[in-house]
Design an enzyme around this catalytic site. Structure first.
Site: not given
Length: 409
Positions: A159, A185, A196, A282, A404, A409
């Site tokens: 992702t 992942k 996640t 991230e 985040n 979007t």
């Protein structure tokens, strides 16, 4: 190419999940995402012993429930179908029907029993699955043992990850060579326990589903459950292992003389994948490893380590290369573990900061320079017992907020 880890284990570079005998894989774009791969499959030549551990979130996505049902039927799986870009979470009965439909399509496409198919999804929560695209995509999957197909699968499960994550080890059980490989992942919403992240492990070892679960649960607690990126726990994720027995040795069990070797291989593989997830948090620029020694128990050591590596203030200080050791000590006060405030040792890298809670004569600039590196270690000794544990995480950066703030979007 392999490098020797011990007399029993070899780390295989260029690793992929099709290296164990009898496994194939594939990954494609089926239209959930614009261009990137978003649908993948792992297929075993024969039904394999299966075991899985799941997110601790009380809200579990439909794929987890369906996979759990499949494994509990016989303890066997022959295929796992995975999509990214849509989590199929908080989607009610329709979500369950879509997860069942994915299993059914795979069983019909490859001639398998429905309950020999597991399913996993990752992506945005609460959106309806584009099930027709996925079902059509399943018809286009052509699993093979080639390395490029395995890499395509690893790409299809990503992702917000910036890279694929793979690990593999070989070892002997008796006279038979056994290979254990994994791919994973995970980048955001990573926090014990699970979160996640998805990890899929394949091996040609001969082991029952019950003993496989015993091993996986033990190892997961010391690897995947020792990472945190942002303290957020998700709805979807699991570690799943398939063992098809094609290595041909006698069945493994805790009484087998080579049981310890299997556990070591599984531990090394899962730890390597877990650290890769933490490193790829991230927006992350640094991997942080925290070691806590001298705790009352191993569980308390791991809890303290996870609390330190999960602290937003500690993570921010490391991002800013600020040797603010007081933030680390503050975490120990609320970590819920037994401590004596007057007997804490603390080192940042190779720089002693506290000895028996007394401040060492350290050079602030030297530690700050050390914190500019990409791998940071923190070591704490609580002097309360023999418990030892590790945890892994990453720094908290401006990019994490940017990623985040615009995820949907």
């Amino acid at each position: 190419m392999a490098s020797i880890i011990s007399s029993q284990l070899k780390k295989i570079t260029g690793s992929n999940i099709t290296l164990p005998k009898g496994f194939t894989a594939a990954g494609i774009n089926c239209g959930i995402k614009f261009k990137k791969k978003d649908l993948g499959i792992i297929l075993s030549e024969k039904p394999a012993s299966a075991a899985a551990v799941y997110t601790t979130s009380k809200i579990k996505a439909a794929p987890l429930e369906v996979t759990k049902e499949s494994i509990e039927t016989e303890g066997l799986l022959q295929a796992v179908i995975v999509n990214s870009g849509n989590a199929n979470a908080f989607t009610g009965e329709q979500g369950r029907m879509h997860a069942y439909a994915m299993c059914r399509e795979v069983s019909e496409r490859f001639g398998l029993l429905d309950h020999h198919v597991g399913v996993a999804s990752t992506g945005i929560i609460g959106e309806t699955m584009p099930i027709e695209k996925i079902l059509q995509g399943i018809q286009q999957l052509t699993p093979a043992a080639q390395v490029d197909r395995a890499m395509e699968f690893s790409q299809s499960i990503l992702t917000t990850d910036t890279k694929t994550k793979n690990a593999c080890y070989s070892f002997n059980i008796g006279e038979s060579e056994v290979i254990l490989a994994g791919t994973a992942k995970g980048s955001g919403m990573i926090h014990p326990n699970m979160a996640t992240m998805l990890s899929f492990l394949t091996t040609d070892a001969n082991i029952s589903s019950e003993n496989l679960h015993l091993a996986l649960k033990k190892v997961t607690d010391q690897s995947f459950n020792c990472i945190t990126v942002d303290g957020e726990t998700s709805t979807n994720d699991m570690v799943l292992i398939l063992a098809n027995g094609l290595a041909g040795h006698e069945e493994l069990s805790p009484e087998h003389p080579d049981w310890g070797t299997f556990l070591q291989a599984l531990t090394l593989t899962c730890t390597e994948l877990a650290k890769s997830i933490a490193r790829d948090g991230e927006g992350a620029t640094k991997l942080i490893e925290v070691t806590v020694e001298g705790a009352a128990t191993g569980d308390e050591a791991r809890a303290a380590a996870k609390s330190i590596v999960g602290s937003p203030l500690v993570k921010s200080a490391i991002f800013g290369c600020d040797p603010n050791w007081g933030r680390i000590v503050a975490v120990l006060g609320y970590a819920g573990v037994e401590i004596c405030p007057d007997s804490i040792d603390l080192s940042i890298g190779n720089f002693p900061v506290l000895r028996q809670s007394k401040i060492e004569d350290f050079n602030h600039d030297e530690i700050s320079d050390y914190l500019t590196g990409s791998e940071i270690s923190i070591t704490v000794n609580l002097h309360k017992g023999n418990g030892k544990g590790k945890a892994w995480g990453c720094d908290l950066t401006y990019d994490y907020v940017q990623i985040n703030s615009s995820y949907t979007t």
